[in-house]
Design a protein around this motif. Structure first.
Motif, PDB file in Angstrom:
ATOM      1  N   ARG A   1      39.770  44.189  29.303  1.00  0.00           N
ATOM      2  CA  ARG A   1      40.472  43.150  29.709  1.00  0.00           C
ATOM      3  C   ARG A   1      40.417  43.021  31.222  1.00  0.00           C
ATOM      4  O   ARG A   1      40.235  42.009  31.936  1.00  0.00           O
ATOM      5  CB  ARG A   1      41.821  43.169  29.328  1.00  0.00           C
ATOM      6  CG  ARG A   1      42.625  42.063  28.883  1.00  0.00           C
ATOM      7  CD  ARG A   1      43.989  41.931  28.439  1.00  0.00           C
ATOM      8  NE  ARG A   1      44.006  42.776  27.106  1.00  0.00           N
ATOM      9  CZ  ARG A   1      44.450  43.853  26.726  1.00  0.00           C
ATOM     10  NH1 ARG A   1      45.356  44.281  27.606  1.00  0.00           N
ATOM     11  NH2 ARG A   1      44.240  44.537  25.760  1.00  0.00           N
TER      12      ARG A   1
ATOM     13  N   GLU B   1      37.172  41.922  32.548  1.00  0.00           N
ATOM     14  CA  GLU B   1      37.059  40.400  32.300  1.00  0.00           C
ATOM     15  C   GLU B   1      37.679  39.584  33.447  1.00  0.00           C
ATOM     16  O   GLU B   1      37.393  38.464  33.749  1.00  0.00           O
ATOM     17  CB  GLU B   1      37.628  39.905  30.904  1.00  0.00           C
ATOM     18  CG  GLU B   1      36.467  40.167  29.873  1.00  0.00           C
ATOM     19  CD  GLU B   1      37.121  40.345  28.384  1.00  0.00           C
ATOM     20  OE1 GLU B   1      38.239  40.165  28.400  1.00  0.00           O
ATOM     21  OE2 GLU B   1      36.242  40.455  27.623  1.00  0.00           O
ATOM     22  N   GLU B   2      39.212  40.017  33.759  1.00  0.00           N
ATOM     23  CA  GLU B   2      39.750  39.312  34.708  1.00  0.00           C
ATOM     24  C   GLU B   2      39.076  39.340  36.141  1.00  0.00           C
ATOM     25  O   GLU B   2      39.033  38.473  36.840  1.00  0.00           O
ATOM     26  CB  GLU B   2      41.282  40.070  34.837  1.00  0.00           C
ATOM     27  CG  GLU B   2      42.297  39.206  35.563  1.00  0.00           C
ATOM     28  CD  GLU B   2      43.684  39.878  35.243  1.00  0.00           C
ATOM     29  OE1 GLU B   2      44.155  39.894  34.110  1.00  0.00           O
ATOM     30  OE2 GLU B   2      44.378  40.068  36.268  1.00  0.00           O
TER      31      GLU B   2
ATOM     32  N   ALA C   1      36.470  37.093  36.252  1.00  0.00           N
ATOM     33  CA  ALA C   1      36.717  35.719  36.211  1.00  0.00           C
ATOM     34  C   ALA C   1      37.131  35.427  37.605  1.00  0.00           C
ATOM     35  O   ALA C   1      37.006  34.206  38.249  1.00  0.00           O
ATOM     36  CB  ALA C   1      37.960  35.548  35.497  1.00  0.00           C
ATOM     37  N   LEU C   2      37.773  36.345  38.280  1.00  0.00           N
ATOM     38  CA  LEU C   2      37.953  36.257  39.724  1.00  0.00           C
ATOM     39  C   LEU C   2      36.742  36.013  40.547  1.00  0.00           C
ATOM     40  O   LEU C   2      36.706  35.282  41.412  1.00  0.00           O
ATOM     41  CB  LEU C   2      38.910  37.439  40.237  1.00  0.00           C
ATOM     42  CG  LEU C   2      39.305  37.444  41.872  1.00  0.00           C
ATOM     43  CD1 LEU C   2      40.339  36.083  42.143  1.00  0.00           C
ATOM     44  CD2 LEU C   2      39.930  38.777  42.169  1.00  0.00           C
TER      45      LEU C   2
ATOM     46  N   LEU D   1      35.477  32.538  40.012  1.00  0.00           N
ATOM     47  CA  LEU D   1      36.443  31.651  40.828  1.00  0.00           C
ATOM     48  C   LEU D   1      36.095  31.492  42.198  1.00  0.00           C
ATOM     49  O   LEU D   1      36.049  30.447  42.903  1.00  0.00           O
ATOM     50  CB  LEU D   1      37.815  32.041  40.534  1.00  0.00           C
ATOM     51  CG  LEU D   1      39.001  31.116  41.028  1.00  0.00           C
ATOM     52  CD1 LEU D   1      38.809  29.793  39.735  1.00  0.00           C
ATOM     53  CD2 LEU D   1      40.410  31.603  40.527  1.00  0.00           C
TER      54      LEU D   1
ATOM     55  N   GLN E   1      42.547  23.468  41.623  1.00  0.00           N
ATOM     56  CA  GLN E   1      42.283  24.826  41.681  1.00  0.00           C
ATOM     57  C   GLN E   1      41.453  25.181  43.105  1.00  0.00           C
ATOM     58  O   GLN E   1      41.528  26.236  43.568  1.00  0.00           O
ATOM     59  CB  GLN E   1      40.985  25.236  40.376  1.00  0.00           C
ATOM     60  CG  GLN E   1      40.679  26.351  40.611  1.00  0.00           C
ATOM     61  CD  GLN E   1      39.696  26.541  39.289  1.00  0.00           C
ATOM     62  OE1 GLN E   1      39.947  26.261  38.006  1.00  0.00           O
ATOM     63  NE2 GLN E   1      38.469  27.065  39.575  1.00  0.00           N
TER      64      GLN E   1
ATOM     65  N   ARG F   1      44.418  38.513  42.580  1.00  0.00           N
ATOM     66  CA  ARG F   1      44.602  38.443  41.353  1.00  0.00           C
ATOM     67  C   ARG F   1      46.038  38.116  41.075  1.00  0.00           C
ATOM     68  O   ARG F   1      46.357  37.322  40.136  1.00  0.00           O
ATOM     69  CB  ARG F   1      44.291  39.820  40.390  1.00  0.00           C
ATOM     70  CG  ARG F   1      42.979  39.876  40.281  1.00  0.00           C
ATOM     71  CD  ARG F   1      42.579  41.397  39.940  1.00  0.00           C
ATOM     72  NE  ARG F   1      43.015  41.851  38.795  1.00  0.00           N
ATOM     73  CZ  ARG F   1      43.042  43.103  38.186  1.00  0.00           C
ATOM     74  NH1 ARG F   1      42.397  44.232  39.140  1.00  0.00           N
ATOM     75  NH2 ARG F   1      43.617  43.269  36.872  1.00  0.00           N
TER      76      ARG F   1
ATOM     77  N   LEU G   1      46.489  34.156  41.788  1.00  0.00           N
ATOM     78  CA  LEU G   1      45.529  33.282  41.002  1.00  0.00           C
ATOM     79  C   LEU G   1      45.802  33.552  39.405  1.00  0.00           C
ATOM     80  O   LEU G   1      44.810  33.398  38.833  1.00  0.00           O
ATOM     81  CB  LEU G   1      44.293  33.130  41.472  1.00  0.00           C
ATOM     82  CG  LEU G   1      44.018  32.776  42.914  1.00  0.00           C
ATOM     83  CD1 LEU G   1      42.571  32.995  43.467  1.00  0.00           C
ATOM     84  CD2 LEU G   1      44.564  31.508  43.016  1.00  0.00           C
TER      85      LEU G   1
ATOM     86  N   TYR H   1      45.066  31.239  36.784  1.00  0.00           N
ATOM     87  CA  TYR H   1      43.599  30.715  36.361  1.00  0.00           C
ATOM     88  C   TYR H   1      42.904  31.853  35.816  1.00  0.00           C
ATOM     89  O   TYR H   1      41.985  31.622  34.874  1.00  0.00           O
ATOM     90  CB  TYR H   1      42.781  30.575  37.628  1.00  0.00           C
ATOM     91  CG  TYR H   1      43.129  29.408  38.623  1.00  0.00           C
ATOM     92  CD1 TYR H   1      43.378  27.947  37.723  1.00  0.00           C
ATOM     93  CD2 TYR H   1      43.676  29.141  39.693  1.00  0.00           C
ATOM     94  CE1 TYR H   1      43.842  26.874  38.520  1.00  0.00           C
ATOM     95  CE2 TYR H   1      44.348  28.089  40.457  1.00  0.00           C
ATOM     96  CZ  TYR H   1      44.336  26.908  39.872  1.00  0.00           C
ATOM     97  OH  TYR H   1      44.815  25.688  40.401  1.00  0.00           O
ATOM     98  N   LEU H   2      43.138  33.041  36.212  1.00  0.00           N
ATOM     99  CA  LEU H   2      42.349  34.106  35.783  1.00  0.00           C
ATOM    100  C   LEU H   2      42.450  34.316  34.209  1.00  0.00           C
ATOM    101  O   LEU H   2      42.014  34.601  33.091  1.00  0.00           O
ATOM    102  CB  LEU H   2      42.669  35.606  36.165  1.00  0.00           C
ATOM    103  CG  LEU H   2      42.286  35.391  38.081  1.00  0.00           C
ATOM    104  CD1 LEU H   2      42.818  36.705  38.520  1.00  0.00           C
ATOM    105  CD2 LEU H   2      40.792  34.938  38.230  1.00  0.00           C
TER     106      LEU H   2
ATOM    107  N   GLU I   1      40.794  31.944  32.484  1.00  0.00           N
ATOM    108  CA  GLU I   1      39.330  32.289  32.250  1.00  0.00           C
ATOM    109  C   GLU I   1      38.830  33.386  31.499  1.00  0.00           C
ATOM    110  O   GLU I   1      37.562  33.410  30.878  1.00  0.00           O
ATOM    111  CB  GLU I   1      38.721  32.017  33.711  1.00  0.00           C
ATOM    112  CG  GLU I   1      38.524  30.791  34.330  1.00  0.00           C
ATOM    113  CD  GLU I   1      37.714  30.818  35.578  1.00  0.00           C
ATOM    114  OE1 GLU I   1      38.282  30.187  36.808  1.00  0.00           O
ATOM    115  OE2 GLU I   1      36.562  31.561  35.382  1.00  0.00           O
ATOM    116  N   ALA I   2      39.615  34.372  31.524  1.00  0.00           N
ATOM    117  CA  ALA I   2      39.327  35.703  30.942  1.00  0.00           C
ATOM    118  C   ALA I   2      39.227  35.399  29.264  1.00  0.00           C
ATOM    119  O   ALA I   2      40.081  34.624  28.632  1.00  0.00           O
ATOM    120  CB  ALA I   2      40.393  36.497  31.408  1.00  0.00           C
TER     121      ALA I   2
END
Lengths: 378, 189
Positions: A38, A41-42, A45-46, A49, B123, B178, B181, B184-185, B188-189
């Protein structure tokens, strides 16, 4: 592999900085550990972004005409003999040598004039002393520099030994390592920000520097007005005591030609000020470096607002170890945070810096870190 | 014509006295250099001045460029040094996010450090706002890594620091981002 090791490696994994074997071991762990997966994945995702950021677009036309303006500027500077990449004479740096020689000649000339003036002073009244021989009053600076910075009373309890000074070789590393102590404010020393654009590059000559007016290093030493920084910024202050103008030199920078004790700005002519050493020495020019003794805790409010945030702060340490000036050297884009950090730094106490066994005024850059409230409770 | 020439080939021609290859080098890198400088200065006018100064320094000192290194890391390093020197002079001046800057959005940054930007709709703007809250060194490190794709070693070279320090700056930057934001994470996660 355990979860702790996995967390350590995760960013390197996502940045493709792991070796093949490390990568395989980490992937094996991720496949078996949903918690680490997890987190991965975070982080991923960052990364997505951030990678999706559109490029910052300059103003219309800037890039379209960039090359033309560049060559125009090159020609203009070449006319001023400040830029000549193809000519060996200038590429060698002779312009710098000549400028240094000229400055040395000027200094000698000023010294001679001052010496003669002192002799002519005898029996003359009123005395006329050439302007260059008198210790200069600080020149007025920008409007931002009007408010003087008061010298706060240091009321922090002494914490001898609470903050060990890192060695010079460990300074850069220490700056980045999270502090483990339980104090709300931690301090480490930091190396000075390099002022030269690139090591070994030829600096533009003074004419070019004046024409640009930006992004060029200052000539040092500087003569500043008390309560005013070299950039004209005056640190926010509480109701100030009577501002007192004071002259001093900043001898920081190259380490060459630092301010000499007992020599005023006017060389031989500054006899009235010769007895007082008002020079400020960067710590690397001192035989005994100033060491932090204590710094007060940040308020709970500050610790709530700026948890675990840090600011690089330049401090001017007086001969008695008190701090008479503190200025942020970070660009946190957060004036509130930097004000808190500089306010704490002004209340810090140091052991005095010494040159040849004599206490002198010293400058030093420290890292002030505001500890979060949560960590206090842990 | 120069489209396929490597940086090194272009540099060697500049060193030999040609001017045109430097045009090509500028065309290749001026946008990237602008982005890096703007990341630090957050001001277009300053960034424009510093981009030009970066290339002038590079051109003036091209003979000193050591060809065993990559040109762009050398160029980035000039840009970064100039920017930090500039910021040092500007020092505690308040952050100047330009009102008409689409990346910057609102002119005031939130007081509440724990605000979750996902509450806002835009965003892209909020990513820029979150980045603006990082210290300059962290902002630069994360930009060089995620936007320019530089390796840790290259970032260390540009920032004139150790790889360990780069990793530390990246880690802190990511922790903060993190936090800011997280909405958003999660999405998306």
């Amino acid at each position: 592999m355990n979860c702790r090791k996995c967390r350590e490696w995760l960013e390197r994994y996502l940045d493709n900085e792991l070796s093949g074997a490390e990568r395989a071991a980490l992937e094996q762990h991720l496949a078996a550990c949903p918690k680490c997966r997890r987190q991965a994945e975070e982080l991923k995702a960052l990364g997505t972004l951030l990678q999706s950021r559109a490029p910052v677009e300059p103003e219309t036309g800037f890039l379209a005409n960039f090359n033309d303006r560049f060559w125009h500027e090159v020609k203009r500077r070449r006319r001023m003999q400040s830029i000549a990449p193809e000519r060996g004479f200038f590429a060698f740096g002779w312009n710098r040598v000549l400028a240094t020689a000229a400055a040395a000649l000027l200094l000698v000339a000023v010294g001679v004039v001052g010496y003669r003036s002192l002799h002519t002073m005898v029996g003359q009244s009123p005395v006329t002393v050439p302007e260059e021989t008198v210790a200069r009053e600080p020149e007025p600076r920008s409007a931002m520099g009007e408010a003087p910075s008061p010298r706060p009373v240091a009321k922090a309890p002494a914490r001898l030994g609470a903050e060990a000074e890192p060695t010079a070789s460990a300074e850069a590393k220490a700056r980045e390592e999270p502090a483990e102590q339980s104090k709300s404010t931690s301090v480490t020393t930091v190396p000075p920000v390099p002022s030269a654009p690139v090591a070994g590059l030829v600096a533009p000559d003074k004419a070019a520097a004046a024409s640009r007016g930006k992004a060029l290093t200052e000539e040092k030493p500087l003569v500043l007005e008390d309560g005013e920084s070299s950039t004209g910024y005056s640190a926010p202050s509480s109701p100030a005591p009577t501002p007192k103008k004071q002259e001093f030199k900043i001898a920081e920078g190259s380490g060459k030609g630092g301010a000499q004790p007992g020599k005023g700005a006017g060389g031989m002519g500054g006899s009235a000020k010769m007895a007082v050493d008002t020079s400020v020495y960067p710590e690397d020019q001192l035989s005994t470096k100033p060491k932090l003794i204590s710094i007060p805790d940040a308020s709970d409010d500050a610790r709530h607002k700026y948890p675990d945030m840090e600011v690089s702060v330049w401090v001017l340490i007086e001969k008695d170890g008190s701090v008479s000036r503190a200025e942020s050297r970070s660009t946190t884009d957060n004036a509130g945070l930097e004000n808190v950090a500089t306010g704490l730094a002004r209340q810090a106490r140091f052991s005095p810096g010494k040159k040849a066994g004599v206490a002198v005024r010293a400058s030093k850059t420290i890292m002030v870190r505001i500890r979060s409230l949560k960590k206090k409770d842990d | 014509m120069n489209g396929t020439a490597t940086d090194l080939e272009l540099i060697q021609r500049v060193k030999a006295g040609e001017h045109e290859p430097f045009d090509e080098l500028m065309t290749r890198y001026n946008r990237k250099i602008y982005h890096v400088i703007y990341t630090l200065t957050r001001n277009h006018a300053d960034a424009q001045d510093l981009v030009q100064e970066t290339f002038i320094r590079a051109y003036t000192n091209i003979r000193r460029f050591d060809e065993q290194y990559r040109f762009y890391t050398w160029l980035y390093r000039i840009a970064v040094n100039l920017s930090f020197t500039f910021l040092k002079r500007r020092k505690l001046a308040p952050v100047s996010i330009e009102p008409n800057d689409p990346e910057a959005g609102e002119t005031e940054l939130p007081d509440n450090r724990g605000v979750t930007f996902a509450e806002h709709s835009d965003q892209r703007r909020n990513v820029e706002r979150a980045l603006a809250l990082l210290p300059a060194e962290q902002r630069l490190a994360i930009t060089l890594r995620t936007y320019d794709g530089l390796s840790y070693a290259e970032i260390a070279e540009v920032m004139h620091t150790s790889i360990g320090t780069v990793m530390s700056r990246l880690s802190r930057a990511r922790d903060k981002l993190r936090e800011l934001l997280q909405g958003y994470l999660r999405g998306e996660a």
